[in-house]
Scaffold this motif. Structure first.
Motif, PDB file in Angstrom:
ATOM      1  N   LEU A 123       3.206   6.282  -8.182  1.00  0.00           N
ATOM      2  CA  LEU A 123       1.666   6.438  -7.997  1.00  0.00           C
ATOM      3  C   LEU A 123       0.582   6.667  -8.792  1.00  0.00           C
ATOM      4  O   LEU A 123      -0.694   6.476  -9.063  1.00  0.00           O
ATOM      5  CB  LEU A 123       1.634   7.434  -7.057  1.00  0.00           C
ATOM      6  CG  LEU A 123       2.185   7.375  -5.831  1.00  0.00           C
ATOM      7  CD1 LEU A 123       2.586   9.370  -4.886  1.00  0.00           C
ATOM      8  CD2 LEU A 123       2.609   7.076  -5.303  1.00  0.00           C
ATOM      9  N   ILE A 125       1.349   1.443  -6.652  1.00  0.00           N
ATOM     10  CA  ILE A 125       0.892   1.726  -5.391  1.00  0.00           C
ATOM     11  C   ILE A 125      -0.781   1.958  -5.378  1.00  0.00           C
ATOM     12  O   ILE A 125      -1.280   2.729  -6.378  1.00  0.00           O
ATOM     13  CB  ILE A 125       1.264   2.902  -4.745  1.00  0.00           C
ATOM     14  CG1 ILE A 125       2.735   2.547  -4.632  1.00  0.00           C
ATOM     15  CG2 ILE A 125       0.983   2.986  -3.178  1.00  0.00           C
ATOM     16  CD1 ILE A 125       3.299   1.777  -3.798  1.00  0.00           C
ATOM     17  N   PRO A 126      -1.817   1.119  -4.747  1.00  0.00           N
ATOM     18  CA  PRO A 126      -3.269   1.253  -5.212  1.00  0.00           C
ATOM     19  C   PRO A 126      -3.728   2.083  -4.509  1.00  0.00           C
ATOM     20  O   PRO A 126      -3.553   3.300  -3.788  1.00  0.00           O
ATOM     21  CB  PRO A 126      -3.270  -0.283  -4.507  1.00  0.00           C
ATOM     22  CG  PRO A 126      -2.831  -0.396  -3.505  1.00  0.00           C
ATOM     23  CD  PRO A 126      -1.792   0.166  -3.952  1.00  0.00           C
ATOM     24  N   GLY A 127      -4.846   3.252  -5.654  1.00  0.00           N
ATOM     25  CA  GLY A 127      -5.765   3.561  -5.063  1.00  0.00           C
ATOM     26  C   GLY A 127      -4.960   5.052  -5.476  1.00  0.00           C
ATOM     27  O   GLY A 127      -6.141   6.394  -5.253  1.00  0.00           O
ATOM     28  N   TYR A 128      -4.094   5.615  -6.101  1.00  0.00           N
ATOM     29  CA  TYR A 128      -4.047   6.873  -6.455  1.00  0.00           C
ATOM     30  C   TYR A 128      -4.260   7.546  -8.092  1.00  0.00           C
ATOM     31  O   TYR A 128      -4.113   7.771  -8.908  1.00  0.00           O
ATOM     32  CB  TYR A 128      -2.494   7.041  -6.302  1.00  0.00           C
ATOM     33  CG  TYR A 128      -1.782   6.793  -4.943  1.00  0.00           C
ATOM     34  CD1 TYR A 128      -2.042   8.621  -4.320  1.00  0.00           C
ATOM     35  CD2 TYR A 128      -2.190   6.502  -4.559  1.00  0.00           C
ATOM     36  CE1 TYR A 128      -1.692   9.112  -3.559  1.00  0.00           C
ATOM     37  CE2 TYR A 128      -0.546   6.495  -2.776  1.00  0.00           C
ATOM     38  CZ  TYR A 128      -1.585   7.897  -2.917  1.00  0.00           C
ATOM     39  OH  TYR A 128      -0.990   8.281  -0.983  1.00  0.00           O
ATOM     40  N   CYS A 129      -4.989   5.453  -8.834  1.00  0.00           N
ATOM     41  CA  CYS A 129      -5.792   5.629 -10.169  1.00  0.00           C
ATOM     42  C   CYS A 129      -6.772   5.061 -10.137  1.00  0.00           C
ATOM     43  O   CYS A 129      -6.924   3.973  -9.068  1.00  0.00           O
ATOM     44  CB  CYS A 129      -3.807   5.870 -11.072  1.00  0.00           C
ATOM     45  SG  CYS A 129      -3.881   4.937 -11.344  1.00  0.00           S
ATOM     46  N   GLU A 130      -6.644   5.191 -11.149  1.00  0.00           N
ATOM     47  CA  GLU A 130      -8.035   4.020 -11.431  1.00  0.00           C
ATOM     48  C   GLU A 130      -7.488   2.576 -11.681  1.00  0.00           C
ATOM     49  O   GLU A 130      -8.290   1.238 -12.074  1.00  0.00           O
ATOM     50  CB  GLU A 130      -8.506   4.432 -13.160  1.00  0.00           C
ATOM     51  CG  GLU A 130     -10.017   5.688 -12.459  1.00  0.00           C
ATOM     52  CD  GLU A 130     -11.076   6.770 -13.100  1.00  0.00           C
ATOM     53  OE1 GLU A 130     -11.116   5.046 -14.293  1.00  0.00           O
ATOM     54  OE2 GLU A 130     -11.009   7.258 -13.041  1.00  0.00           O
ATOM     55  N   ALA A 173       0.996  -1.299   0.473  1.00  0.00           N
ATOM     56  CA  ALA A 173       0.048  -0.251   0.215  1.00  0.00           C
ATOM     57  C   ALA A 173       1.219   1.263   0.238  1.00  0.00           C
ATOM     58  O   ALA A 173       0.099   2.291   0.224  1.00  0.00           O
ATOM     59  CB  ALA A 173      -1.014   0.409   1.203  1.00  0.00           C
ATOM     60  N   LEU A 186      -5.594  -1.130 -11.163  1.00  0.00           N
ATOM     61  CA  LEU A 186      -6.477  -1.569  -9.926  1.00  0.00           C
ATOM     62  C   LEU A 186      -4.911  -2.529  -9.938  1.00  0.00           C
ATOM     63  O   LEU A 186      -3.889  -2.785 -10.919  1.00  0.00           O
ATOM     64  CB  LEU A 186      -7.310  -2.442 -10.560  1.00  0.00           C
ATOM     65  CG  LEU A 186      -8.707  -2.174 -10.406  1.00  0.00           C
ATOM     66  CD1 LEU A 186      -9.238  -3.102 -11.087  1.00  0.00           C
ATOM     67  CD2 LEU A 186      -8.710  -1.018  -9.376  1.00  0.00           C
TER      68      LEU A 186
END
Ligand SMILES: Cc1ncc(C[n+]2csc(CCOP(=O)(O)OP(=O)(O)O)c2C)c(N)n1
Ligand SMILES: [Mg+2]
Lengths: 566, 282
Positions: A383, A406-411, A257, A413
């Motif tokens: 990111l 790293i997950p969560g910063y762009c679409e 993460a 997966l």
């Protein structure tokens, strides 16, 4: 080894403050510009038991402990009984009035006269000790002021008064000890003093390590303590996990993460982590494992030292995946290799382990200040990626390294998987995919090989006697080689600060160029010599092995070499 | 607007009639209802049939080791408090192999939703007793009947007063979806113990067995009343209550542990702080 080097051994029960006196004295010497090397011996208990804190110091480099001592600070009778026989000629005992010097030369310090309360006795001892060495009172005063500053001026003043009284008390005695030769000019200004575990922690922080999960285990705990104590301001997040299994799995979740993560442990805890080492391998998640060895099997000797977990670290984890094993030999190398470990794991996305041991972990040394600016910048993971819909965590690539998002910063997966997976990260059991992904992971080994830190040779390239060592064995071997050279032997040391992967081109010429190669290791079976033989076919001619819980020393090595140098 | 279709459709390795199908559907429904896009969500799982769930929808996924979903999920939460994190695994994974992590999560109360697919059996490894298998139940590895009494994870969670404790049933998919959504919205640790038939390996706790026993908790149950919650948690026999058993007000772990806030991936090295730190060794 400088003939001017002396050893101060402080002995007493746990809880008597011997480490406090020792640390203050070692720090004062560091500030005065001396080289310092501390060896600690303690037992697995909070109070009682016999513990020692040995400071070896002088104006020139000191590598490790020696068996005798010049000054014996005896906080109890047992210290005199056990150690006074090893006083070197001209040596002295410093003890309280209740301790019987048993005919040995020395002084009995009237602690109750010098200090009204027992809490000041440590500083009184420091004052006497500083005075015996003809140390600079000003340096001692500044050190005491710095040490007690947090407790307020009153406490500082009370301690200073005791310090001065004790210092002058010894000066007034009809007793003189040979003063330390002056330290080299300019050495004083830019030195720090820290032990191996502190240096590992500092190297980690310098590498941007911002996540620690751990379960306490001697002798690794002081890495965690330092990371937490010093890293908080730098934004380090830490968690004491419920067990070592959780610790490594937690670090991997954090790393996935976006954290730069490490765990700290010793052999028993590392054994519990082993399945997750393999998880780091297949999920290709960066993580640094600090493994500080102590003698096993099982609980073994919890507070003593050994280099017997090399095989464990080398083969830990089921399945096949690349790894790197770094083995610092000095406190300075602890710092640099900790930093390098994060650099490697980030770039190769595979576990990197740093192996130390109790001896190096607790060894305080004076070293030049670390130069942070000279350290390479560590490239962070991504990111953002452009190809949102098509990003694949395990995209095949010639060098085996796939871009890590790293997950969560762009679409896009990010799917990581402990099952064999396809490029996307989904479970996939077909043989072609398996082979492709397995080979991709293993391909990273060639990059790691290309970057192996070469072993360091001390002494002539072609020698009569080559001492082969790794990790903390360095100091004892260097000193032994100096003694051998003094006796006219053409001797060298070959020290490995990385024991995996191995690259023959870096060392075979030295092994083949030596008449006799002797492995020097802190274990009973010669694990590194065994590895070398397996990898290269080269068999050492002899071995000096120590597995009694105590560190390798020059004296021990010289005794072991007797049959080779006769 | 996030739609159920955004999570995609995948071929699964589950048996026809397995409760996992409707759990997957309910999870997608809950996420869409919360307007949580696939990239905003992280599903962490262990190993088992249940733990394959994150393979079958678009989401971020950390498919870790058997028993170890919770520590990995906790690490991810600590590294990035902006991620919505679920841990998804079976009864064997969460309560057996990972039992110590379950206890630690109850103590920490991290902002994680644990979806515990509870089919009262080890499914993937073909039907051995799990920690929730009934005492006396015969399996191939316990031919004389399981000698130990089953663990009551719901009661243990209530005892620890975590943020939310829910019991649900895969045979009540709309209720399940609503429960998953409520759990996801709860700050702190939320346990959703999902009863689920294993059509192949558990011939005792069948769909019919659950159907006959499960009932919905009504307004007369106050989930903030601890003693009442404990009684409901203990009810597992002829009647099994479904719904929110317990709702607590413990602070989430992340708000108490120091150094939390910005995601660690955005952390930049402060060289002057490092220099200062080195001074402390001089
Ligand atoms: C360390 C380890 N031990 C054992 C296994 C084998 N194993 C995989 S899944 C599983 C049990 C799964 O049961 P549960 O978690 O209830 O999931 P289910 O298949 O019932 O959904 C076991 C024992 C494993 N993968 N790893
Ligand atoms: Mg199960």
């Amino acid at each position: 080894m400088s003939p001017n080097a002396i050893t101060i051994l402080i002995g007493g029960e746990a809880g008597q403050g011997l480490a406090t006196i020792g640390q203050l004295m070692a720090k004062a010497l560091t500030r005065a510009g001396y080289e310092v090397c501390v060896t600690q011996d303690y037992q697995s208990r909070i109070r009682g038991g016999h513990n020692t804190f040995a400071i070896r110091t002088g104006p020139e480099p000191v590598y490790g402990p020696e068996e005798g001592m010049d000054i014996l600070v005896a906080l109890n009778q047992e210290t005199v009984d056990r150690h006074a026989a090893h006083l070197k000629p001209g040596g002295m005992v410093v003890a309280g009035q209740k301790v019987d010097l048993d005919g040995h030369p020395g002084v009995q310090v009237p602690f109750t006269e010098l200090a009204s309360k027992a809490i000041y006795h440590n500083v009184a001892a420091l004052g006497v000790l500083g005075s015996t060495l003809c140390g600079d009172l000003g340096i001692l005063e500044r050190l005491v002021s710095d040490t007690f500053a947090k407790k307020g001026q009153e406490v500082v003043d009370a301690n200073l008064e005791v310090l001065r009284k004790a210092y002058h008390w010894f000066q007034a005695q009809d007793y003189s000890f040979h003063c330390l030769s002056p330290a080299s000019e300019g050495n004083a200004a830019d030195r720090i003093m820290l032990h191996g575990n502190e240096a590992l922690a500092l190297g980690a922080l310098a590498a941007g390590c911002n996540f620690l999960s751990f379960y306490p285990m001697t002798p690794s705990t002081s890495i965690a303590l330092t990371l937490i104590g010093k890293g908080g301001e730098l934004g380090l997040v830490s968690e004491q996990a419920e067990d070592e299994i959780a610790a490594l799995n937690m670090a991997l979740g954090a790393s996935y993460a976006g954290a730069r993560a490490c765990v700290t442990t010793s052999g028993g805890g590392f054994s519990l982590m082993v399945e997750a080492v393999s998880l780091a391998g297949i999920t290709e998640t960066p993580v640094v494992i600090f493994l500080v060895q102590r003698p096993g099997p099982a609980t073994g000797l919890p507070t003593r030292t050994e280099q017997a977990d090399l095989n464990l670290a080398l083969y830990a984890g089921h399945g096949e995946f690349p790894r790197a094993l770094l083995t610092p030999g000095t406190v300075e190398e602890c710092f640099h290799l900790a930093h390098w470990a994060f650099d490697l794991t980030e770039r190769y996305q595979t576990p990197v382990m740093v192996l130390s041991d109790q001896y190096l972990a607790d060894q305080y040394c004076s070293v030049p200040r670390f130069d942070f600016a000279s350290l390479p910048e560590i490239t962070p993971p991504l990111l953002q990626v452009d190809e949102l819909g098509t990003y694949q965590r395990y995209a095949l690539s010639p060098d085996g390294v796939s871009p890590r998002l790293i997950p969560g910063y762009c679409e896009a997966l990010v799917k990581v998987d402990s099952d064999e997976h396809d490029e996307m990260g989904h479970i996939e059991e077909g043989p072609a995919n398996r082979t492709a992904q397995n080979e991709k992971r293993l391909a990273k080994a060639s990059g790691l090989r290309a970057e192996v830190i070469p072993p360091e040779l001390f002494g002539p390239e072609e020698s009569d006697l080559l001492l082969l060592c790794w990790g903390s064995g360095l100091g004892a071997c260097l000193e032994a080689v100096e003694l051998l050279q003094e006796r006219g032997h053409k001797a060298s040391v070959l020290h490995f600060k990385q024991v995996w992967p191995l690259r023959e081109d870096q060392f075979m010429p030295f092994l083949e160029g030596a008449k006799t190669v002797v492995a020097v290791e802190g274990n009973a079976t010669g694990q590194f010599a065994g590895l070398l033989r397996k990898e290269t076919g080269f068999a050492v001619q002899g071995a000096v092995l120590r597995a009694d819980g105590y560190p390798l020393t020059a004296t021990y090595v010289m005794q072991g070499l007797e049959s080779w140098i006769a | 607007m996030v739609r159920v279709e955004d999570f995609g459709n995948f071929e699964t390795a589950w048996c026809p009639g397995c409760g996992n199908h409707s759990i997957l559907k309910a999870v997608k429904q809950a996420l869409a209802g919360l307007d949580l896009a696939p990239h905003q969500t992280l599903l962490v799982s262990g190993i088992g049939q249940a733990a394959k769930l994150p393979q079958y929808l678009h989401c971020n996924m950390f498919n870790g080791l058997h028993g170890r979903a919770l520590p990995a999920a906790t690490g991810a939460r600590l590294a990035n408090p902006r991620l919505k994190v679920f841990a998804v695994s079976g009864d064997g994974c969460n309560y057996g192999e990972g039992g110590n992590h379950f206890l630690a999560a109850l103590r920490r109360n991290p902002d994680i939703t644990l979806l515990a697919h509870d089919n009262q059996v080890y499914g993937l490894t073909k039907g051995q007793a799990s920690p929730t298998t009934a005492q006396g139940q015969k399996t191939k590895t316990q031919p004389g009947g399981q000698p130990s009494v089953p663990l009551n994870p719901v009661a243990i969670a209530v005892a620890m007063r975590i943020s939310l404790v829910v019991r649900a049933f895969s045979g009540e998919p709309d209720h399940l979806a609503a429960m998953v959504a409520q759990a996801a919205e709860t700050p702190g640790f939320a346990l959703v113990d999902i009863l689920q038939p294993c059509v192949t390996f558990n011939k005792v706790n069948t769909f019919q067995w659950y159907k006959e026993r499960c009932y919905m908790l009504g307004d007369d149950h106050d989930p903030t009343n601890w003693a009442a919650a404990m009684r409901k948690a203990d009810e597992f026999g002829d009647r099994i209550p479904l719904g929110v058993i317990w709702r607590g007000d413990r602070a989430p772990f992340e708000s108490l542990a120091p150094g939390r806030g910005t995601p660690l991936a955005e952390h930049r090295l402060d060289r002057s702080a490092l220099e200062k730190l080195m001074d402390s060794f001089a």
